[in-house]
Every structure is written in structure tokens, then in C-alpha cells.
Motif scaffolding. Structure first.
Motif, PDB file in Angstrom:
ATOM      1  N   PHE A  24       0.825  -1.201   0.000  1.00 39.94           N
ATOM      2  CA  PHE A  24       0.000   0.000   0.000  1.00 39.94           C
ATOM      3  C   PHE A  24       0.866   1.261   0.000  1.00 39.94           C
ATOM      4  N   VAL A  25       1.874   1.297   0.861  1.00 41.49           N
ATOM      5  CA  VAL A  25       2.771   2.460   0.929  1.00 41.49           C
ATOM      6  C   VAL A  25       3.487   2.652  -0.406  1.00 41.49           C
ATOM      7  N   THR A  26       3.944   1.562  -0.989  1.00 44.30           N
ATOM      8  CA  THR A  26       4.625   1.639  -2.274  1.00 44.30           C
ATOM      9  C   THR A  26       3.700   2.220  -3.344  1.00 44.30           C
ATOM     10  N   GLN A  27       2.459   1.728  -3.385  1.00 40.42           N
ATOM     11  CA  GLN A  27       1.493   2.234  -4.364  1.00 40.42           C
ATOM     12  C   GLN A  27       1.192   3.721  -4.144  1.00 40.42           C
ATOM     13  N   LEU A  28       1.072   4.120  -2.882  1.00 44.39           N
ATOM     14  CA  LEU A  28       0.813   5.540  -2.596  1.00 44.39           C
ATOM     15  C   LEU A  28       1.939   6.425  -3.100  1.00 44.39           C
ATOM     16  N   ILE A  29       3.169   6.015  -2.837  1.00 46.34           N
ATOM     17  CA  ILE A  29       4.317   6.831  -3.255  1.00 46.34           C
ATOM     18  C   ILE A  29       4.417   6.846  -4.775  1.00 46.34           C
ATOM     19  N   GLU A  30       4.222   5.688  -5.410  1.00 43.08           N
ATOM     20  CA  GLU A  30       4.265   5.644  -6.871  1.00 43.08           C
ATOM     21  C   GLU A  30       3.204   6.566  -7.478  1.00 43.08           C
ATOM     22  N   ARG A  31       2.005   6.522  -6.935  1.00 44.99           N
ATOM     23  CA  ARG A  31       0.911   7.372  -7.445  1.00 44.99           C
ATOM     24  C   ARG A  31       1.230   8.854  -7.219  1.00 44.99           C
ATOM     25  N   HIS A  32       1.788   9.159  -6.051  1.00 44.29           N
ATOM     26  CA  HIS A  32       2.169  10.540  -5.753  1.00 44.29           C
ATOM     27  C   HIS A  32       3.185  11.048  -6.776  1.00 44.29           C
ATOM     28  N   VAL A  33       4.207  10.243  -7.058  1.00 49.61           N
ATOM     29  CA  VAL A  33       5.226  10.637  -8.033  1.00 49.61           C
ATOM     30  C   VAL A  33       4.596  10.806  -9.408  1.00 49.61           C
ATOM     31  N   GLU A  34       3.698   9.888  -9.770  1.00 47.73           N
ATOM     32  CA  GLU A  34       3.025   9.953 -11.070  1.00 47.73           C
ATOM     33  C   GLU A  34       2.215  11.244 -11.216  1.00 47.73           C
ATOM     34  N   LEU A  35       1.506  11.614 -10.171  1.00 47.81           N
ATOM     35  CA  LEU A  35       0.624  12.781 -10.243  1.00 47.81           C
ATOM     36  C   LEU A  35       1.342  14.110 -10.054  1.00 47.81           C
ATOM     37  N   THR A  36       2.443  14.100  -9.296  1.00 50.42           N
ATOM     38  CA  THR A  36       3.082  15.376  -8.942  1.00 50.42           C
ATOM     39  C   THR A  36       4.469  15.566  -9.541  1.00 50.42           C
ATOM     40  N   GLY A  37       5.084  14.484 -10.005  1.00 53.30           N
ATOM     41  CA  GLY A  37       6.460  14.594 -10.474  1.00 53.30           C
ATOM     42  C   GLY A  37       7.444  14.833  -9.347  1.00 53.30           C
ATOM     43  N   ALA A  49      10.408  10.275  -5.909  1.00 61.42           N
ATOM     44  CA  ALA A  49      11.198   9.422  -6.809  1.00 61.42           C
ATOM     45  C   ALA A  49      12.449   8.906  -6.101  1.00 61.42           C
ATOM     46  N   ARG A  50      13.110   9.780  -5.347  1.00 58.76           N
ATOM     47  CA  ARG A  50      14.295   9.340  -4.591  1.00 58.76           C
ATOM     48  C   ARG A  50      13.911   8.294  -3.548  1.00 58.76           C
ATOM     49  N   LEU A  51      12.769   8.497  -2.904  1.00 56.75           N
ATOM     50  CA  LEU A  51      12.296   7.527  -1.914  1.00 56.75           C
ATOM     51  C   LEU A  51      12.033   6.178  -2.580  1.00 56.75           C
ATOM     52  N   LEU A  52      11.412   6.195  -3.755  1.00 50.88           N
ATOM     53  CA  LEU A  52      11.167   4.936  -4.476  1.00 50.88           C
ATOM     54  C   LEU A  52      12.471   4.234  -4.826  1.00 50.88           C
ATOM     55  N   ASP A  53      13.485   5.007  -5.189  1.00 49.65           N
ATOM     56  CA  ASP A  53      14.789   4.422  -5.518  1.00 49.65           C
ATOM     57  C   ASP A  53      15.401   3.708  -4.313  1.00 49.65           C
ATOM     58  N   ARG A  54      15.083   4.179  -3.109  1.00 49.92           N
ATOM     59  CA  ARG A  54      15.671   3.623  -1.873  1.00 49.92           C
ATOM     60  C   ARG A  54      14.630   2.884  -1.031  1.00 49.92           C
ATOM     61  N   LEU A  55      13.501   2.546  -1.627  1.00 46.89           N
ATOM     62  CA  LEU A  55      12.374   2.031  -0.858  1.00 46.89           C
ATOM     63  C   LEU A  55      12.701   0.749  -0.095  1.00 46.89           C
ATOM     64  N   GLU A  56      13.397  -0.176  -0.706  1.00 45.66           N
ATOM     65  CA  GLU A  56      13.710  -1.440  -0.012  1.00 45.66           C
ATOM     66  C   GLU A  56      14.531  -1.203   1.249  1.00 45.66           C
ATOM     67  N   ALA A  57      15.385  -0.197   1.230  1.00 42.73           N
ATOM     68  CA  ALA A  57      16.181   0.137   2.417  1.00 42.73           C
ATOM     69  C   ALA A  57      15.373   0.948   3.421  1.00 42.73           C
ATOM     70  N   THR A  58      14.380   1.683   2.929  1.00 42.67           N
ATOM     71  CA  THR A  58      13.615   2.587   3.784  1.00 42.67           C
ATOM     72  C   THR A  58      12.426   1.912   4.458  1.00 42.67           C
ATOM     73  N   LEU A  59      11.767   0.995   3.761  1.00 42.48           N
ATOM     74  CA  LEU A  59      10.554   0.369   4.303  1.00 42.48           C
ATOM     75  C   LEU A  59      10.731  -0.256   5.684  1.00 42.48           C
ATOM     76  N   PRO A  60      11.845  -0.925   5.969  1.00 44.33           N
ATOM     77  CA  PRO A  60      11.978  -1.522   7.302  1.00 44.33           C
ATOM     78  C   PRO A  60      11.942  -0.507   8.449  1.00 44.33           C
ATOM     79  N   ALA A  61      12.258   0.757   8.159  1.00 45.96           N
ATOM     80  CA  ALA A  61      12.235   1.788   9.202  1.00 45.96           C
ATOM     81  C   ALA A  61      10.844   2.397   9.379  1.00 45.96           C
ATOM     82  N   MET A  62       9.929   2.096   8.464  1.00 52.69           N
ATOM     83  CA  MET A  62       8.579   2.658   8.546  1.00 52.69           C
ATOM     84  C   MET A  62       7.723   1.821   9.488  1.00 52.69           C
ATOM     85  N   VAL A  63       6.798   2.495  10.155  1.00 54.82           N
ATOM     86  CA  VAL A  63       5.879   1.808  11.061  1.00 54.82           C
ATOM     87  C   VAL A  63       4.452   2.254  10.771  1.00 54.82           C
TER      88      VAL A  63
END
Length: 113
Positions: free
Chosen positions: A46-59, A64-78
């Protein structure tokens, strides 16, 4: 108006609870408690889809940088879960499993604190 938040529970990375009050007064009793939970697979998707949609709609370059690092960042999210919302989810799940009306189950649970 302005409120003071009196922290009454804290477990780093797991929970925070506070009671708001008018400045200089003791809290009147209402407790806000938030539980922090690790993301499960559905949350991560869900978080991944939200960020992807945000980047798609807003540029968004930050998105985009967060998506590039998402696998490293997701474990820190709660997931921040208000305690009463968790209770509603649990009561809803139980009522559906038992074939009972969800609204009635929620109202009965609300009457029991």
C-alpha cells in the motif's frame, strides 16, 4: 486554543500515550494512545502504491528518490495505530467471522470501554 500534552506512556518504537490539558491545568482524563507496529506485506504494498501514485501525479523528485531507496527505507517505517481503531478492526473481524451485524458488535464493544 493551545493545549499541553502530558506524556503518560512511552515505549520507544512501540507506543506513546498522552493526555491533553489546558495550559497550567491537570489533564481532565482523556487518553490518546498510539501503538506503533511494523508494516506487514499488505502495508508495504500500500505504501509503495501511494508513493508511486504521488510521483506519477506530482512529479515529486523527493518521492522518486524515496522509491529508488524504498527497499532500504521500508523496514524503518511503522504503522501508527490508534488503540480504539484497532479495537474496531478486531470487533469487525470477529463479527464478520461469527455472522453477526458489524454495527451492533461495534456499539456493544463501545459500551464496554
Amino acid at each position: 486554543g493551545i493545549r499541553e500534552n502530558h506524556v503518560v506512556e512511552f515505549a520507544e518504537g512501540r507506543r506513546i500515550a498522552w493526555q491533553p490539558a489546558e495550559p497550567g491545568n491537570n489533564p481532565p482524563g482523556h487518553l490518546w494512545r498510539w501503538e506503533l507496529e511494523p508494516l506487514d506485506d499488505a502495508d508495504r504494498a500500500f505504501v509503495t502504491q501511494l508513493i508511486e501514485r504521488h510521483v506519477e501525479l506530482t512529479g515529486s523528485t523527493l518521492g522518486a528518490r524515496l522509491l529508488d531507496r524504498l527497499e532500504a527505507t521500508l523496514p524503518a517505517m511503522v504503522k501508527v495505530m490508534p488503540r480504539y481503531y484497532r479495537k474496531v478492526l478486531e470487533v469487525t473481524r470477529r463479527a464478520e467471522e461469527e455472522g453477526r451485524p458489524v454495527d451492533e458488535a461495534i456499539m456493544a464493544a463501545a459500551g464496554n470501554g
